[in-house]
Design an enzyme around this catalytic site. Structure first.
Site, PDB file in Angstrom:
ATOM      1  N   GLU D 264      18.586  21.182 -22.366  1.00 27.82           N
ATOM      2  CA  GLU D 264      19.772  20.775 -23.128  1.00 27.82           C
ATOM      3  C   GLU D 264      19.454  21.047 -24.582  1.00 27.82           C
ATOM      4  O   GLU D 264      18.853  20.210 -25.255  1.00 27.82           O
ATOM      5  CB  GLU D 264      20.048  19.275 -22.953  1.00 27.82           C
ATOM      6  CG  GLU D 264      20.284  18.805 -21.550  1.00 27.82           C
ATOM      7  CD  GLU D 264      21.685  19.099 -21.051  1.00 27.82           C
ATOM      8  OE1 GLU D 264      22.498  19.658 -21.812  1.00 27.82           O
ATOM      9  OE2 GLU D 264      21.951  18.774 -19.880  1.00 27.82           O
ATOM     10  N   CYS D 298      24.009  16.301 -30.581  1.00 28.61           N
ATOM     11  CA  CYS D 298      24.029  17.684 -30.104  1.00 28.61           C
ATOM     12  C   CYS D 298      25.470  18.115 -29.883  1.00 28.61           C
ATOM     13  O   CYS D 298      25.769  19.303 -29.874  1.00 28.61           O
ATOM     14  CB  CYS D 298      23.189  17.859 -28.849  1.00 28.61           C
ATOM     15  SG  CYS D 298      23.454  16.585 -27.637  1.00 28.61           S
TER      16      CYS D 298
END
Lengths: 511, 511, 511, 511
Positions: D264, D298
Site C-alpha cells: 500500500e 495516503c
C-alpha cells in the site's frame, strides 16, 4: 425453580404479558394460559395470549418500524445485534434456566442453545458489513448490471418448544441485520423464555438512538395466532419450525397469497455405521444424538443403519450404555436425560413401540416410564431401542421421543436406499473410516438430507453452515452460509449510462 | 407460412405428437387440439395432447433418467448444452419462424427470443464447471464444514404462450447442467415450437453416448396436465410462468406436498420519467416496452409515471410516435406491432379501456381493432394510451395488451409511492439524468420490483442477471446469477477427521 | 512429419515470422532460429525472432487495442473466445501435431493439451457474463459501496516448451474475456505452435466486427525478449511459467516497477502412498505422473513417499511396470514415453542419478539412453527410479526428466514432513483408503502445495480449479476459480446519493 | 501530555521495550531512540529498538506459534479478535491519545483511527466462520474438486507514522483470524502506540487458554529491521505501507525469494468536480480530504480537477474556507489542522510550492509556517492551494502535506485524462449530480484508482470494502471484501472416490 425475574418483563395483575410490541407490553386479547414445566408438571406462570387481531397490530407496528429500520445502515443494525450478543453473554445462566424450566433440557444443553444465539450474533455482526450482491458483466456497452439485496419487510417467526430460543435467534439476528422487524409466535409451552429473548432486544435497542423498538414483537398464542401470521400479507416472510402437518398448512396459506416461507419441519434422521467405523466414537455420537434433549431435537437420531457384521455387537454395546444413562430431573447434577415435554409425547412413544413390535421389531431396551427417581408430574422415560427386521411403516414417521430403530444392511447401496427411503430429509450421518464410503455418502447419489455428516452425529449443527432439510422437511435454510438471502429482496438493475439504447439479445426495434 | 418441418418431429396420422418422452413420441391420451395462429386465426396444425396419466409416465421416465444423469459429471452435462446451443444457432431462423407463427411475434423479436436460448446455453456451459458450493471454517478442531450442491431431480416446467421457447430454455438449459431432467407443459397455443425445442435436445443428446434421452420430455395439454405436474411428488421443482391465479394454484398445490416451486407471474410494470431524463431515449424505451410483442410480455410497460412538468409534452410526443407505428402481419417487413394472441385478449383490452374511462381516464390514442391492412382472422389493435387522474382500480391489475396508463407525479416520493402501489412486482424503470434519483430508485426505499432499471426500459432483460419479481409476481428467479441453486439440493456436511468427538457450541455431554 | 501449413501463417523468404502483431506478421529484428524437434533432432523450421524493440512495438499495439477492447462488452469478448474454441475443435489434430513435433509429446497428450484450450474456452465464455464484483453494505445512510472489476491492460505471457499451447491458452482465453490484449513470448523451442495459436485468434477475430486484431501478438525470441516484456510498464501483468531462476528474475524486474506478476514455476511434486491405498490405482497414477510427457510436466511426480511396510512391494511393482513401458518415437502407435526435449535435459537426468547414488541412492531401474528403437537424433531415456535412504540434497531440486525418487516413511507425520520438506510447492497427492489420512493431507497441517490430490496423481489438473503453487513455485493461480481476478483491476466505490456528507468511522470534522 | 501508562508495557531502565515477542519484552539489540511528538517536538519517550537479528528471533517465535495457531479452529481465532475488540472499545481514549501524541492527529481523527480497529474486529469475527473456499463441479465421475484456504504462516507488517494503529489492525485482525502470527515493524515515529496495540492482543490472549502469545510481536527499529523482515523466508507475507521507494525495495527483496507481498504505497489522489456538483458538499469533502490529518493521509486529496466554468468560483470559495481553518495544537478544542510530522515534511511542502510556482502555478493561499498560536517545536503550516495551468512535473509526485493543486478541465474526457495522468493509483473521487458522469467515472474507462468515490471525498474509507490501489500504489488490498485471501494459502484438491482413474481432458494413457 425461582424465575429469573431480571430477564423478564413485569407481570400485570399477576400475569406475564401475552403481547409485546416493542416496549409496549399487554396482556393480549386471547385467553390466559398456564404452561406446565416438563420437569414436574407444575405451572410455571400465568401468561396472557394474543388474539389474531393482536397479531395484526404487531404486524402493523412492525411494518411502521420497517420503514425506518430499512434506512438504518446495515452495520448499525449489526451494532444492535452485537449489543444483543453481549447482553446474552451476560445473562446466559438466567436464559438457560428458563430453557430448562420450560423445555426440560439439562443445563449443558440449555446453555448450548443460548450459546447458539451468541454465536449467531457474532456471525450476523460480520454479515452486516457484507450482504453481498453482485456486479455482473453486461452485454451492452456503457451499461452496468448489478444485483442488490434490500430489506424485505416484517418477518413472522413460528417456533416450537424444543428450541425455544435458538430458532428465533437464528431468524431474528439474521433478520434484524437484513433490515427486517421480527414478529414471533413461540410455542405455548415456552412463553417465558420468549419474553426474555424479547427483553434482550429491547435493552440493546434502548442503548442506541436509531433503533425503533418495534423491530421486535412477541405474540404468544395458539395455532390461530400462527395462522393469522401466515395469512397476513404484511408478513413478507413466514419462517416456521415445527411438525410436517403444521408446515403443510403454512405452505398452503402463504402460497395462496404468494408470500414467501421458510420451513424447517420434521426429520427422521438416520445414521449409517460401516465396519470400518471407530466404534467408540460412533457409540458416543449415537447416544448423544438419540437421547440428547430426550430425543426431542428435530435432528435427533431415529434410525441406526448398521452393517450386518457389526449389528449384534452394536446392539449389545448400546444396550450396555443405555442401561447406565442417568435419567431424571434435569436440574440435578449429572443427569443426561430429562423429561419428555408432556403426556402426549409419552403416549406417542409408547404407541410407536407397540406398532414397531407389531411390525416385527424386537425391543432391545427402554420404553418404560420411570417409576421413581424423578419428579412425579414429569414424563421421564427410559430411552428405547427397537431392532427392526425392515424399514416398516412406523419407522417412516417421526416419533418425537428417545426411540431408536436399529436396522441392518449388507451392501453400501442398500444402506443408502434404506437411509433415503423415508419422506423426511433433515439430518443424516455416516460413521466410517473408509474415504470412499464417506465421499459417496455426501455425494450426488448419497444422503438426500440437508445435513450429511461424517463421523459426527446427526444433531448439534454449527451455525456457520446452512441449516435445514429437503423433502418433507420443507427446504428452508437458516443460520449461516447464504441463508440471509431469504430475509431480503433482490433487485437486478441494468443501468445505462450511455447515450444509446441498445436492446438485449441484439434486438433491433424499428430503426 | 410453411412449417419448418426439419426442426419438427414427424406427424402420425396427420397429427403432431402430444407426448414426447425422450425419443419416444406418441399422440398422447388427451384430446387433439387445433391451435390457431394469432396472425390470421388459421389452424397451424393438429396436435395431440397428454392426459394427466401421460404426465405421470413422463415423470417416471424423467426419474429413471435422473438416476443416470446425476452421475454424469456436470461438465459433460454442459457439453450437451453446448451442443444444443450450436444446433439452435444453426436452426435459429426456423425456430424463430415457429415463434412468429404460434405467438405472433415480429421476426426481430422472435429471433431475439431464440437468441436468449443461445445466450443461456453459453452461460450454462460455463456454469457446468462451477456450481460452486462452499467450504466453511469449522469451530471444531480436525473438522471440515462444507456445502455441496447436488442434482435435485425432475423439474416440471409450465410456460405461457408469450415466451414459448425462452422460458423453457432458461429453466431447461440450467436445469440440465444441474443434473435435472425436464418435463415441460407448454401453452396449448404454442405446441410446435415446444416440439422443436425438444427435438434440438434429442439431436444433441444423440451425438453423445452418455446422455439418457429421457432428460427431456414434453407434455402438451390443458390446465389438467399442469395440475398433474404440480401434484406429482416426482417433480422436485415446479417452475411455472403465467398468470397470478395460475400461480396461486400451483403454490398451494406444491405447498401441500411440501415441494419446491419457482414462480414467474404477472407484472404491472411501471416507469418513472423525471424532468432530467433524456426524452429521446425515454420515448424510444417506452415505445419498445409498451408495444413490443404487442404489449404481451410479462415485462411490458403498463404504467408511465411522469413528472407533471413534462407530462403534457410526453403525452404529445407519445401520441405522435404511436400514430406512426406500423401495425399488422408480423411477417411483413417493417411491421413493429403484430397481433394480440386472440379474441379474449382483445376483449380484455377493450374492457380495461372502458373501465379506465369510467374511472376518470382520458384515452389519448389507440384501442381500436384494425379494420384493414392486416390479416382478417387476427386481432390487430392500435396500441392505446390512457391518461389517468389517479392510480385507480383498473390500473392495479395487469391487462395483457398494449395499453399504457399515463400518470403524473409531483414529488419523487410520490412517484415511488405510485410506482410501488400495485400488488405485482416484476419489472420497473426510471429515466433520469440525476444520479441521486437513479440511486434512490434502485435503493432500499425505491422500486420494490425484482428488476429495477435505469435509463433502460422495463422489458428485455439480459440473461446474466437473475430474472423474476417480488410480491404477487411470485418471488422466483431464473436465468443468471445464483438462480441455478433452485435446481439443486444443498447438503451441509460436517466431517470429523480427528479422533475426538467435540460437540458444537462447546456442549459437554456425559463426560 | 509434414507441417500442417493450414494452421500456420505464410513464410516470408523461407522463414516463419518471428513477430506477429495482430494481422501484421514480420520477420522480427532478432536473429533467425532453427529449433529442432525433440523427436529426431531435425530442424523443424527456420523462424525469425523479435528484438527487445519489437517487444515494445507489440506492447504499444496492445495498449492501443486495449483502449478499444476494454469498451467491448465482456459477453462479446466471450463470443470471440467461443469462436476461438470452435476453431480449435476443428483444428485439433493439426494443432496437436505441432505440439508433438515441437515438444515431443505423444498424440494422446498433445491432444489432451489442446483439449485444455477447448475446455478453458468454454469456461471463459461462461465467465464473460459473470466477472462478478460485489455490492457491500455501507455503514452510512444513503450510501452504496460497490466493487467493480475492470479490464487491466496488456498482459505479457512467458511460457515454456512443455506446455507450448495450454499455458498461453489459460492466460489468453481468460485474459481476453477480462478485456486484456495478450503479448506472448513463447519458448524458442516451440515457435510454430505459438504462431498457430495466434492464427486461431486472428481467424476468430476476423469473423467479428468489433475485435481489434491487436489483442493478440506473439514475440518469438530468447531471454532478452522476455526481459523486455518484464521491464515494460505497459505490460500490466506478466504471467510467467518456467524455471525458478527465471521466476526470481521476473519477480524482481516486475517488482522494481511495482507491476503485477503471476508466476508458475518449478514443482518437486510428491505422492504419499499409505498401506490402505488401492495399489492398482496407485501404480497407474504413479506411472502416468512420473513418465507422462517423459517426466517433463511441471506437475510430474518426482518423489514417491511410501509406507515402509509396502515399500518393497511397491518398488518391485514399479520396476515390473517400468520394464514394459513403450519408449520411442511419439508418433508411433502405442508409444507412451517420448523423447526428452534435448541433450541438456538428458545430461541433467544423468547427473542427478549420479548424485543420487553418491548420496546413498539405489538405482532400481532406468536412466540409460535408448540405443535403438528410436530416432537417432532424439534423446530417449528409460525412465528411472532411485530408492533413497533419505531426502538428500539432490532430491530437493527439480530434475526435469522421468526420474523418480522412492522414499520410505513410518508415521504419517513423518510422511507429511518429508513431503513438505522441499522448497517447491506445486502439486502433491496421497493414495489412501483411509478418510482421516485423506482429510489430514488436504488439511491445514497437510500438504503445503497449491494442488493436493487424493487418489489422483500429481499431474493432469482440470481447468475448473485454480492451478498453481506455493513457496518457490511462485504463488500464481491460473485457469479456473477466481484466477481471472489477476487479469483485472478492482475499484472500490463509495457512492453517496444523499444530501449529507457523513464520514466513515463516525468522524466529525469541523461542524 | 501524560502517557496513558495503563495501556503500555512497563519500562526497563527508564526505557520502553524495543522488542516484544508475545509476553516477552526486551530492550532490543538496536540503539535506543527518542521519538519527538509532532505537536511540540518534545521527546515522547526513550525506546529501545530491535536489531535485524532480533527480527529473526521474532519470526522464529512466530513460526513456532504458527504451528499451534493454525490448528486452533478459526471461530476460536475469531473469539480472540472479538475480545481484542472489546478491550479496544474500553481503552479507546487512551489509545487515541497515543495516536495524537505520536502522529499529531486531532482527537476526532485519532478516535476515528481506533474506531477502524474496532470495526475491523467486528468484520474479522464474522469472517472467522466463513473463510469460504469452493467446491467445484469436477469433469470426472466420482470425483470431487474443492478449494480450501489454510493458514499461511507468519505475516510481517511494515507500517508508517500516519496510521500508526489502523494499518496494523487491518492486517493483524484479519491475519490472526486467518491463522497467521503477526510480526510488526512500525514507524520509528510511533513506538508507543505500537506497544499499546500489542498489549491489547496480549491481554485478550491471556483471557483464553488456547492462544499462543507469540502470535503477536513488535520489532521497533529503522529501515534495516524492515529489510530483515522482507528478506526472511519465514515471513510468508510482507505487508508494507509507506512510500513508493520503500515499496520498490520490498517488492524486489521479497520477489528475489519468491515470497508474497502486499503493498500500500503512495497516492496522488484527485477529485473531479463537474458543473452539476452540489458545491456545498464538494467543498466540505475537499477540505476534509485535503487538510484532514494535515494532508498526511495516503488518501489525502492532492489534485482538484474542476470544470472551467466553475473553477474561479471554486477557488474563491476554497480560499474563504481555508482562511477560517483552525490550525494549531491538536489537543486544543476546535482545532482541525494539527502539525506536520516534522521538519522534513515542512521543507518538502515548501519546496513543492516553489517548484509549482516555477512551473507556472499561482499560490492561492497558505504555505507559511504559523508564527504564533501553536506550540513552538511543532511544524504548523497553513494549508496551501496552488492553481496550476497544467499538470506539470511537481503535480505528478506526492507531497505529503496539505498542498492542493487546482486544475481546470473543459471536456469530461479531458478530466479523466488529467486524473489518470499520474503514476500513482490509490484514491479518487468525483462530485457530480449527473448519473452518466458518475457511472463513467467508476467505469472501465474511468478512474484507474483502487478507490473511486462518487460524492464522497478521497479519504476515509469504510472497512467493508477492499482498500488499496493500482499502478505505483502497489496493487495490494487490505481490510474488507476478499482481502483475507492474501493471508492464506489455497489448496485445490481433486478427490477420487471411485475405483477408476480417469485422466483430465479425457486423456487415455496406455490402456
Amino acid at each position: 425453580m425461582d424465575l429469573p425475574l431480571n430477564v423478564l418483563p413485569a407481570k400485570t395483575d399477576g400475569r406475564f404479558p401475552g403481547l409485546a410490541i416493542g416496549t409496549s407490553y399487554a396482556a393480549g386479547a386471547g385467553p390466559a394460559i398456564q404452561p406446565k414445566s416438563p420437569i414436574d408438571g407444575a405451572v410455571t406462570a400465568e401468561v396472557g395470549t394474543a388474539s389474531p387481531d393482536d397479531v395484526g397490530k404487531a404486524l402493523e407496528a412492525a411494518q411502521q418500524a420497517f420503514l425506518k429500520w430499512r434506512a438504518v445502515p446495515a452495520p448499525r443494525r449489526g451494532e444492535l445485534v452485537r449489543r444483543i450478543g453481549n447482553l446474552v453473554r451476560e445473562n446466559i445462566d438466567d436464559l438457560a434456566k428458563l430453557v430448562t424450566l420450560e423445555a426440560g433440557k439439562i443445563p449443558a444443553e440449555a446453555q448450548g442453545e443460548i450459546q447458539e444465539w451468541v454465536d449467531v450474533c457474532d456471525f450476523a455482526v460480520g454479515l452486516s458489513r457484507q450482504l453481498y450482491g453482485l456486479t455482473i458483466a453486461s452485454e451492452r456497452p456503457e451499461h452496468e448490471l448489478v444485483e442488490n439485496w434490500r430489506p424485505l419487510g416484517p418477518v413472522g417467526v413460528i417456533s416450537a418448544f424444543n428450541f425455544p430460543a435458538a430458532v428465533w435467534a437464528w431468524n431474528g439476528m439474521v433478520g434484524l441485520v437484513c433490515g427486517d422487524p421480527i414478529v414471533w409466535k413461540p410455542s405455548e409451552q415456552t412463553p417465558l423464555i420468549s419474553l426474555a429473548c424479547h427483553e434482550m432486544v429491547l435493552r440493546a435497542a434502548a442503548s442506541m438512538d436509531d433503533v425503533p423498538a418495534d423491530v421486535s414483537s412477541v405474540v404468544l398464542g395458539a395455532a390461530d395466532a400462527g395462522q393469522a401470521l401466515a395469512e397476513d400479507p404484511r408478513a413478507k416472510l413466514v419462517s416456521a419450525t415445527g411438525s410436517i402437518p403444521m408446515g403443510r398448512k403454512v405452505a398452503q396459506t402463504v402460497g395462496a397469497r404468494l408470500g414467501r416461507c421458510l420451513l424447517e419441519l420434521g426429520g427422521n434422521n438416520g445414521m449409517i455405521v460401516t465396519p470400518s467405523a471407530d466404534m467408540e466414537m460412533a457409540v458416543r455420537a449415537i447416544v448423544f444424538s438419540a437421547v440428547g434433549t430426550c430425543g426431542q431435537r428435530c435432528t435427533s437420531l431415529r434410525r441406526l443403519i448398521v452393517h450386518k457384521n457389526i449389528a449384534n455387537a452394536m446392539a449389545e454395546r448400546l444396550k450396555k450404555t443405555y442401561a447406565t444413562l442417568p435419567i431424571g430431573d434435569p436440574t440435578k447434577e449429572g443427569v443426561l436425560v430429562g423429561p419428555l415435554v408432556g403426556e402426549a409425547a409419552y403416549k406417542q412413544m409408547r404407541d410407536s413401540i407397540a406398532q414397531a413390535k407389531d411390525q416385527g421389531g424386537e425391543l432391545l431396551c427402554g420404553g418404560d416410564r420411570l417409576e421413581s427417581g424423578a419428579p412425579e408430574g414429569g414424563f421421564y422415560v427410559e430411552p428405547a431401542i427397537v431392532r427392526m427386521p425392515a424399514q416398516t411403516e412406523v419407522v417412516l414417521t417421526e416419533t418425537f421421543a428417545p426411540l431408536l430403530y436399529l436396522l441392518e444392511y449388507e451392501t453400501f447401496d442398500e444402506a443408502i436406499d434404506l437411509h433415503n427411503g423415508v419422506p423426511q430429509g433433515l439430518s443424516s450421518a455416516i460413521f466410517t473410516g473408509d474415504m470412499r464410503e464417506a465421499m459417496r455418502f455426501i455425494g450426488p447419489a448419497g444422503s438426500d438430507c440437508g445435513l450429511a455428516n461424517v463421523n459426527v452425529g446427526t444433531s448439534g449443527a454449527e451455525i456457520g453452515g446452512a441449516f435445514g432439510g429437503e423433502k418433507e422437511t420443507g427446504g428452508g435454510r437458516e443460520s449461516g452460509s447464504d441463508s440471509w438471502k431469504q430475509y431480503m429482496r433482490r433487485t437486478t438493475s441494468t443501468i445505462n449510462h450511455g447515450a444509446e439504447l441498445p436492446l438485449a439479445q441484439g434486438i433491433v426495434f424499428g430503426e
